[in-house]
Scaffold this motif. Structure first.
Motif, PDB file in Angstrom:
ATOM      1  N   ALA A  83       0.838  -1.200   0.000  1.00 46.36           N
ATOM      2  CA  ALA A  83       0.000   0.000   0.000  1.00 46.36           C
ATOM      3  C   ALA A  83       0.869   1.245   0.000  1.00 46.36           C
ATOM      4  CB  ALA A  83      -0.896  -0.008   1.243  1.00 46.36           C
ATOM      5  N   SER A  84       0.401   2.267  -0.679  1.00 52.97           N
ATOM      6  CA  SER A  84       1.129   3.542  -0.619  1.00 52.97           C
ATOM      7  C   SER A  84       0.518   4.397   0.487  1.00 52.97           C
ATOM      8  CB  SER A  84       1.088   4.248  -1.965  1.00 52.97           C
ATOM      9  OG  SER A  84      -0.200   4.760  -2.193  1.00 52.97           O
ATOM     10  N   VAL A  85       1.349   5.187   1.112  1.00 59.30           N
ATOM     11  CA  VAL A  85       0.918   6.001   2.260  1.00 59.30           C
ATOM     12  C   VAL A  85       1.551   7.383   2.193  1.00 59.30           C
ATOM     13  CG1 VAL A  85       0.628   4.003   3.809  1.00 59.30           C
ATOM     14  CG2 VAL A  85       2.852   5.159   3.690  1.00 59.30           C
ATOM     15  N   GLY A  86       1.025   8.281   3.022  1.00 60.77           N
ATOM     16  CA  GLY A  86       1.654   9.572   3.234  1.00 60.77           C
ATOM     17  C   GLY A  86       2.453   9.511   4.535  1.00 60.77           C
ATOM     18  N   GLY A  87       3.580  10.179   4.552  1.00 57.52           N
ATOM     19  CA  GLY A  87       4.444  10.163   5.744  1.00 57.52           C
ATOM     20  C   GLY A  87       4.120  11.330   6.662  1.00 57.52           C
ATOM     21  N   ALA A 158      -6.009   4.576   8.816  1.00 57.36           N
ATOM     22  CA  ALA A 158      -6.807   4.355   7.604  1.00 57.36           C
ATOM     23  C   ALA A 158      -7.853   5.457   7.547  1.00 57.36           C
ATOM     24  CB  ALA A 158      -7.475   2.988   7.657  1.00 57.36           C
ATOM     25  N   THR A 159      -7.722   6.334   6.537  1.00 57.52           N
ATOM     26  CA  THR A 159      -8.706   7.408   6.368  1.00 57.52           C
ATOM     27  C   THR A 159      -9.664   7.049   5.235  1.00 57.52           C
ATOM     28  OG1 THR A 159      -7.176   8.617   4.932  1.00 57.52           O
ATOM     29  CG2 THR A 159      -7.194   9.227   7.265  1.00 57.52           C
ATOM     30  N   GLN A 160     -10.757   7.761   5.169  1.00 57.96           N
ATOM     31  CA  GLN A 160     -11.834   7.373   4.270  1.00 57.96           C
ATOM     32  C   GLN A 160     -11.537   7.652   2.793  1.00 57.96           C
ATOM     33  OE1 GLN A 160     -14.226   5.534   4.683  1.00 57.96           O
ATOM     34  NE2 GLN A 160     -15.938   6.044   3.376  1.00 57.96           N
ATOM     35  N   ARG A 163     -10.544  11.755  -1.092  1.00 56.61           N
ATOM     36  CA  ARG A 163      -9.744  12.998  -1.014  1.00 56.61           C
ATOM     37  C   ARG A 163      -8.602  12.807  -0.017  1.00 56.61           C
ATOM     38  NH1 ARG A 163     -10.123  15.389   3.807  1.00 56.61           N
ATOM     39  NH2 ARG A 163     -12.019  15.097   5.048  1.00 56.61           N
ATOM     40  N   LEU A 164      -7.560  13.591  -0.200  1.00 57.68           N
ATOM     41  CA  LEU A 164      -6.479  13.593   0.780  1.00 57.68           C
ATOM     42  C   LEU A 164      -6.904  14.426   1.984  1.00 57.68           C
ATOM     43  CD1 LEU A 164      -3.920  13.737  -2.005  1.00 57.68           C
ATOM     44  CD2 LEU A 164      -3.797  12.034  -0.186  1.00 57.68           C
ATOM     45  N   GLU A 165      -6.108  14.412   3.041  1.00 61.31           N
ATOM     46  CA  GLU A 165      -6.498  15.042   4.293  1.00 61.31           C
ATOM     47  C   GLU A 165      -6.185  16.545   4.274  1.00 61.31           C
ATOM     48  OE1 GLU A 165      -4.271  12.391   4.072  1.00 61.31           O
ATOM     49  OE2 GLU A 165      -5.974  11.015   4.203  1.00 61.31           O
ATOM     50  N   THR A 166      -6.802  17.270   5.186  1.00 55.11           N
ATOM     51  CA  THR A 166      -6.391  18.660   5.417  1.00 55.11           C
ATOM     52  C   THR A 166      -5.172  18.641   6.346  1.00 55.11           C
ATOM     53  OG1 THR A 166      -7.688  18.952   7.433  1.00 55.11           O
ATOM     54  CG2 THR A 166      -8.820  19.406   5.341  1.00 55.11           C
ATOM     55  N   ILE A 180       1.891   7.179   9.771  1.00 57.88           N
ATOM     56  CA  ILE A 180       1.682   7.124   8.318  1.00 57.88           C
ATOM     57  C   ILE A 180       0.177   7.061   8.048  1.00 57.88           C
ATOM     58  CG2 ILE A 180       3.882   6.065   7.679  1.00 57.88           C
ATOM     59  CD1 ILE A 180       2.501   3.329   7.670  1.00 57.88           C
ATOM     60  N   VAL A 181      -0.210   7.546   6.853  1.00 56.98           N
ATOM     61  CA  VAL A 181      -1.649   7.585   6.569  1.00 56.98           C
ATOM     62  C   VAL A 181      -1.945   7.041   5.182  1.00 56.98           C
ATOM     63  CG1 VAL A 181      -1.436  10.041   5.899  1.00 56.98           C
ATOM     64  CG2 VAL A 181      -3.682   9.112   6.474  1.00 56.98           C
ATOM     65  N   GLY A 182      -2.949   6.166   5.129  1.00 56.70           N
ATOM     66  CA  GLY A 182      -3.383   5.587   3.864  1.00 56.70           C
ATOM     67  C   GLY A 182      -4.893   5.408   3.880  1.00 56.70           C
ATOM     68  N   MET A 183      -5.443   4.842   2.819  1.00 57.53           N
ATOM     69  CA  MET A 183      -6.915   4.774   2.725  1.00 57.53           C
ATOM     70  C   MET A 183      -7.454   3.357   2.605  1.00 57.53           C
ATOM     71  SD  MET A 183      -7.461   7.852   0.001  1.00 57.53           S
ATOM     72  CE  MET A 183      -6.695   9.459   0.231  1.00 57.53           C
ATOM     73  N   THR A 184      -6.566   2.353   2.581  1.00 53.62           N
ATOM     74  CA  THR A 184      -7.066   1.002   2.272  1.00 53.62           C
ATOM     75  C   THR A 184      -6.730  -0.055   3.325  1.00 53.62           C
ATOM     76  OG1 THR A 184      -5.051   0.607   1.003  1.00 53.62           O
ATOM     77  CG2 THR A 184      -6.970   1.366  -0.227  1.00 53.62           C
ATOM     78  N   ALA A 206       4.619   7.524  -0.437  1.00 49.60           N
ATOM     79  CA  ALA A 206       4.551   8.171  -1.749  1.00 49.60           C
ATOM     80  C   ALA A 206       4.771   9.680  -1.643  1.00 49.60           C
ATOM     81  CB  ALA A 206       3.199   7.891  -2.385  1.00 49.60           C
ATOM     82  N   ASN A 207       4.402  10.247  -0.497  1.00 48.75           N
ATOM     83  CA  ASN A 207       4.421  11.725  -0.359  1.00 48.75           C
ATOM     84  C   ASN A 207       4.470  12.088   1.117  1.00 48.75           C
ATOM     85  OD1 ASN A 207       1.490  10.568  -0.654  1.00 48.75           O
ATOM     86  ND2 ASN A 207       1.277  12.423   0.605  1.00 48.75           N
ATOM     87  N   TRP A 208       4.871  13.330   1.381  1.00 51.17           N
ATOM     88  CA  TRP A 208       4.663  13.866   2.721  1.00 51.17           C
ATOM     89  C   TRP A 208       3.165  14.109   2.883  1.00 51.17           C
ATOM     90  CZ3 TRP A 208       8.103  13.572   6.382  1.00 51.17           C
ATOM     91  CH2 TRP A 208       9.459  13.620   6.073  1.00 51.17           C
ATOM     92  N   ALA A 209       2.633  13.762   4.045  1.00 53.92           N
ATOM     93  CA  ALA A 209       1.217  14.018   4.307  1.00 53.92           C
ATOM     94  C   ALA A 209       0.953  15.525   4.270  1.00 53.92           C
ATOM     95  CB  ALA A 209       0.835  13.435   5.661  1.00 53.92           C
ATOM     96  N   ALA A 210      -0.309  15.892   4.120  1.00 57.98           N
ATOM     97  CA  ALA A 210      -0.696  17.306   3.994  1.00 57.98           C
ATOM     98  C   ALA A 210      -0.119  18.147   5.135  1.00 57.98           C
ATOM     99  CB  ALA A 210      -2.221  17.408   3.995  1.00 57.98           C
ATOM    100  N   GLY A 218       0.462  22.010  -0.067  1.00 66.69           N
ATOM    101  CA  GLY A 218      -0.310  21.137  -0.958  1.00 66.69           C
ATOM    102  C   GLY A 218       0.544  19.963  -1.409  1.00 66.69           C
ATOM    103  N   ILE A 219      -0.148  18.904  -1.803  1.00 69.12           N
ATOM    104  CA  ILE A 219       0.568  17.704  -2.239  1.00 69.12           C
ATOM    105  C   ILE A 219       0.823  17.795  -3.735  1.00 69.12           C
ATOM    106  CG2 ILE A 219       0.317  15.206  -2.529  1.00 69.12           C
ATOM    107  CD1 ILE A 219      -1.113  15.359   0.302  1.00 69.12           C
ATOM    108  N   ARG A 220       2.098  17.619  -4.106  1.00 70.88           N
ATOM    109  CA  ARG A 220       2.466  17.755  -5.521  1.00 70.88           C
ATOM    110  C   ARG A 220       2.385  16.383  -6.189  1.00 70.88           C
ATOM    111  NH1 ARG A 220       7.286  20.613  -4.089  1.00 70.88           N
ATOM    112  NH2 ARG A 220       8.405  19.140  -5.397  1.00 70.88           N
TER     113      ARG A 220
HETATM  114  N1  HPA Z   1      -3.052  10.322   2.670  1.00 72.84           N
HETATM  115  C1  HPA Z   1      -3.852   9.241   2.558  1.00 72.84           C
HETATM  116  N2  HPA Z   1      -3.576   8.227   1.760  1.00 72.84           N
HETATM  117  C2  HPA Z   1      -2.446   8.274   1.046  1.00 72.84           C
HETATM  118  C3  HPA Z   1      -1.571   9.375   1.108  1.00 72.84           C
HETATM  119  C4  HPA Z   1      -1.894  10.454   1.965  1.00 72.84           C
HETATM  120  O1  HPA Z   1      -1.168  11.458   2.078  1.00 72.84           O
HETATM  121  N3  HPA Z   1      -0.542   9.115   0.246  1.00 72.84           N
HETATM  122  C5  HPA Z   1      -0.793   7.897  -0.299  1.00 72.84           C
HETATM  123  N4  HPA Z   1      -1.935   7.385   0.180  1.00 72.84           N
END
Ligand code: HPA
Length: 253
Positions: A83-87, A158-160, A163-166, A180-184, A206-210, A218-220
């Protein structure tokens, strides 16, 4: 037999020697796609792309029950989820690989149990340790073997989605102890536990979290693709090594 659930960036396993694909029907509806059977390392493996092969199923609409049930019904006895996540944690930068050890579930409205409430007594699964300890350790020792620096342990939220988070939501998650944050990740992990399938996750940042790192404003999305592509090559190498190791330690196909 090992089951691999691929997430964003891992819709197929290039190093899987594919034997066939099978559409599996379940009492819970259709899985995300046909199951792909093949050999990886020296073990039989079943692969499914969580978001479908064209990456068309958003996290809240994935049929987690059908995916898990289908895997179980064809003989899968343990599962690695990619799974990919935000750090969120300061040292968890994009490109990092991790094996999380805990989960906090912020999702809602998803079909999150096999218990129907009509055919059998209520069962409360133990979920103190949401990931299988032995499978986690195997992933970590395989990482050491192939010279991959993989972070041991992180609290996964695990977020819904979709959309990405604020930035404020990420602040709140951090106050909750999330790293770490992901959706699945949920309800997938809990459903695997209900089926008594050892389950562990290999996460790719995959990215820094919001609001963190270069996502302060913003997430690039432009940089996500390249990070994931590079990291998934390392994930494939690890999975192949896992299949060789498991075979040698007596875990047959
Ligand atoms: N937030 C939630 N899910 C994600 C993210 C994120 O920043 N990056 C990859 N999956």
């Amino acid at each position: 037999m090992l089951g691999i659930i691929g997430g964003s960036g891992l819709t197929q396993l290039a190093n899987l020697d594919v034997s066939h694909r099978e559409i599996v029907r379940t009492p819970y509806g259709e899985p995300s796609g046909p199951l792909t059977f093949g050999r990886l390392g020296c073990q039989d493996v079943v692969f499914i792309a969580r978001h479908g092969y064209g990456h068309i199923i958003p996290p809240h609409l994935v049929n987690y029950r059908a995916n898990l049930h289908a895997m179980h019904s064809v003989g899968v006895r343990r599962i690695v989820s990619v799974a990919s996540v935000g750090g969120i944690r300061a040292d968890i930068a994009p490109g990092t690989l991790l094996v999380p050890h805990q989960i906090i579930d912020y999702t809602w409205g998803r079909e999150m149990t096999f218990q129907s409430g009509i055919d059998g007594p209520v069962v409360h699964i133990d979920f103190t340790e949401p990931y299988d300890t032995e499978l986690r350790q195997q992933l970590l020792s395989v990482a050491a073997q192939v010279g991959e620096a993989v972070v041991d342990g992180a609290v996964y939220a695990a977020t819904q989605g979709p959309r990405l988070e604020t930035a404020a939501e990420i602040d709140r998650l951090e106050r909750d102890g999330v790293e770490i944050v992901g959706m699945t990740g949920m309800p997938e992990a809990a459903l695997a536990r209900e089926l008594e399938l050892p389950y562990a996750a290999l996460c790719v940042v995959a990215n820094w979290a919001a609001g963190r790192g270069d996502s302060v404003h913003g997430i690039r999305f432009e940089s996500l693709e390249a990070v994931l592509q590079q990291a998934m090559g390392r994930v494939r190498t690890m999975l192949e090594a896992l299949c060789s190791v498991s075979r040698h330690s007596g875990e047959g196909p």
